[in-house]
Write an enzyme that holds these catalytic residues in place. Structure first.
Site, mmCIF file in Angstrom:
data_model
loop_
_atom_site.group_PDB
_atom_site.id
_atom_site.type_symbol
_atom_site.label_atom_id
_atom_site.label_comp_id
_atom_site.label_asym_id
_atom_site.label_seq_id
_atom_site.Cartn_x
_atom_site.Cartn_y
_atom_site.Cartn_z
ATOM 1 N N GLY A 40 44.887 55.577 112.009
ATOM 2 C CA GLY A 40 45.895 55.791 110.976
ATOM 3 C C GLY A 40 45.511 56.942 110.071
ATOM 4 O O GLY A 40 44.734 57.822 110.463
ATOM 5 N N GLY A 99 43.547 57.113 107.466
ATOM 6 C CA GLY A 99 42.116 57.201 107.159
ATOM 7 C C GLY A 99 41.346 57.877 108.290
ATOM 8 O O GLY A 99 40.577 58.816 108.075
ATOM 9 N N ILE A 113 50.710 49.852 112.380
ATOM 10 C CA ILE A 113 51.917 49.022 112.337
ATOM 11 C C ILE A 113 52.790 49.407 111.153
ATOM 12 O O ILE A 113 53.965 49.093 111.115
ATOM 13 C CB ILE A 113 51.591 47.509 112.250
ATOM 14 C CG1 ILE A 113 50.807 47.186 110.968
ATOM 15 C CG2 ILE A 113 50.872 47.022 113.485
ATOM 16 C CD1 ILE A 113 50.826 45.701 110.609
ATOM 17 N N ASP A 114 52.189 50.089 110.145
ATOM 18 C CA ASP A 114 52.918 50.375 108.901
ATOM 19 C C ASP A 114 53.976 51.473 109.061
ATOM 20 O O ASP A 114 54.853 51.597 108.219
ATOM 21 C CB ASP A 114 51.942 50.807 107.800
ATOM 22 C CG ASP A 114 50.845 49.786 107.558
ATOM 23 O OD1 ASP A 114 51.093 48.594 107.781
ATOM 24 O OD2 ASP A 114 49.738 50.189 107.150
ATOM 25 N N MET A 150 53.168 43.015 105.855
ATOM 26 C CA MET A 150 52.279 44.156 105.615
ATOM 27 C C MET A 150 53.093 45.444 105.441
ATOM 28 O O MET A 150 54.311 45.402 105.345
ATOM 29 C CB MET A 150 51.292 44.279 106.765
ATOM 30 C CG MET A 150 50.213 43.218 106.743
ATOM 31 S SD MET A 150 49.019 43.479 108.077
ATOM 32 C CE MET A 150 47.707 42.397 107.555
ATOM 33 N N GLY A 151 52.400 46.561 105.433
ATOM 34 C CA GLY A 151 53.091 47.852 105.291
ATOM 35 C C GLY A 151 52.420 48.804 104.317
ATOM 36 O O GLY A 151 52.880 49.928 104.125
ATOM 37 N N ARG A 152 51.367 48.332 103.656
ATOM 38 C CA ARG A 152 50.688 49.090 102.596
ATOM 39 C C ARG A 152 51.687 49.623 101.577
ATOM 40 O O ARG A 152 52.426 48.837 101.023
ATOM 41 C CB ARG A 152 49.813 50.189 103.190
ATOM 42 C CG ARG A 152 48.624 49.601 103.967
ATOM 43 C CD ARG A 152 47.523 50.574 104.180
ATOM 44 N NE ARG A 152 46.843 50.928 102.954
ATOM 45 C CZ ARG A 152 45.967 50.146 102.317
ATOM 46 N NH1 ARG A 152 45.633 48.981 102.807
ATOM 47 N NH2 ARG A 152 45.412 50.545 101.206
ATOM 48 N N HIS A 211 47.781 38.962 109.437
ATOM 49 C CA HIS A 211 47.324 39.692 110.623
ATOM 50 C C HIS A 211 48.029 39.308 111.911
ATOM 51 O O HIS A 211 47.799 39.946 112.942
ATOM 52 C CB HIS A 211 45.807 39.556 110.747
ATOM 53 C CG HIS A 211 45.102 40.335 109.679
ATOM 54 N ND1 HIS A 211 44.981 39.863 108.405
ATOM 55 C CD2 HIS A 211 44.553 41.569 109.689
ATOM 56 C CE1 HIS A 211 44.357 40.768 107.666
ATOM 57 N NE2 HIS A 211 44.088 41.807 108.416
#
Ligand code: F6P
Length: 361
Positions: free
Chosen positions: A115, A117, A139-140, A182-184, A285
């Site tokens: 991703g 990072g 996944i985000d 999720m999705g940050r 998760h």
């Protein structure tokens, strides 16, 4: 035979194995390269004994498998690497050690699947001379340079399936069910699964919410005879006058902050303001696990083949991506400039509001 290393970094996601397979198969069938698997993200290039030769026989059967056969880590940043030195934990830059190890292994290129990072680290290593190609994964779906990341479609399918199940129990008990996804810092998973799963309220980071508006929606539905409501909340959502809820702060040597907890806060407010029975599900998760969807398998396979093609042509410092229907690539530095937020004028948002879904504003 020239050798290329492959690693998977950051949080895992459905389709990683399909990328690895795409790389190994095209390396063998088309380009005549040997693939070396590097375990545990960049750690496999820092510590000894974490590499293995890969060929078609060794990867047999991995296409439908979730996770990554090379394992992953989101705490393996060589520029801020945490390790024991003389009995003390230190966080320091071991990127030169990584470059040395890369040479010792006789590699001529590296494919880093990860991703933002992982691609940020890859870009810094490229600046230091490492011949690297990035593959976007999450996944985000929050990477600017690609229209879609593999893993997203599977995560949305998992969340939609969960919403279908929550619907029946919410309706049976006349309850409000809040589901945190999720999705940050982006709301892609929340918005798409909320649309696909028939949510009544969708809260996402791009639209700071007014909890009163949410309560009004739930009350209004109750008054009209719908005894239940389904609320989807992205983990990075925040109220108009508040901030993102964090489980654990990030920092040097620790990776990124862990988000989560907003679902419970929203659930508590709704219970207070409506007096209804509320339950909260944090999907967590589950969204990252399982077999990739057909869409993700195809996208991942195309990314793998393209990445190997770039390596074989010596086109380093790039990240593969999807633009429309075309697999192409961009300079890796351009790929990591900002998150890809859901545009406020996007068709998805307009459709959601047009059919009466409350977005908290
Ligand atoms: O980036 C993928 C992701 O699953 C995010 O949606 C989530 O915030 C984060 O990773 C969770 O990370 P961890 O596995 O470290 O809890």
């Amino acid at each position: 035979m020239p050798k290329v290393g492959v690693l998977t970094g950051g949080g895992d996601c459905p389709g990683l194995n399909a990328v690895i397979r795409g790389i190994v198969k095209s390396a063998e069938a088309k380009y005549g390269w040997q693939v070396i698997g590097i375990e545990d993200s960049f750690q496999g290039l820092i510590l000894p004994g974490k590499t293995r030769e890969m060929d078609t026989y060794k990867i047999r059967g991995i296409l439908p498998q979730g996770g990554t056969i090379l394992h992953s880590s989101n705490r393996a940043n060589p520029f801020e690497y945490s390790e024991e030195v003389d009995g003390k934990t230190v966080v320091h830059d071991v990127s030169d050690r990584l470059l040395e190890r890369f040479k010792e292994l006789g590699l001529e290129g590296l494919i880093a699947i990860g991703g933002d990072g992982t691609n940020r680290i890859a870009a810094r290593l490229y600046d230091k001379g490492l011949p690297v190609v990035g593959v976007p994964k999450t996944i985000d779906n929050d990477l600017q340079a690609t229209d879609v990341t593999f893993g997203f479609n599977t995560a949305v399918t998992t969340a939609t399936d969960a919403l279908d199940k929550l619907h029946t129990t919410a309706a049976s008990h006349h309850r409000v069910i809040v589901m945190e996804v999720m999705g940050r810092y982006t709301g892609w998973i929340a918005l798409e699964s909320g649309l696909a799963g028939g949510a009544d309220v969708i809260l996402m980071p791009e639209i700071p919410f007014d909890i009163e508006t949410v309560c009004n929606k739930v009350r209004h539905r109750a008054e009209k005879g719908a005894g239940f409501s389904i609320v989807v909340v992205a983990e990075g959502s925040k109220p108009k006058d508040g901030d993102v809820t964090i489980v654990e702060a990030g920092g040097k040597g620790k990776g990124m902050a862990r988000l989560g907890g907003i679902g419970n806060k929203v659930g508590e407010h709704i219970a207070e303001c409506t007096g209804m029975d509320v339950r909260v599900t944090v999907l967590g998760h589950l969204q990252r696990g399982g077999s990739p969807s057909a869409y993700d398998r195809i996208l991942a396979t195309r990314f793998g083949g393209k990445a190997m093609g770039l390596v074989a042509k010596g086109e380093f410092g790039r990240m593969v991506c999807l633009k429309g229907q075309t697999i192409t690539s961009v300079p890796i530095h351009d790929a990591i400039t900002d998150y890809k937020y859901v545009p406020l004028d996007s068709g998805l948002i307009l459709t959601a509001e047009a059919i009466g879904i409350c977005l908290g504003r």
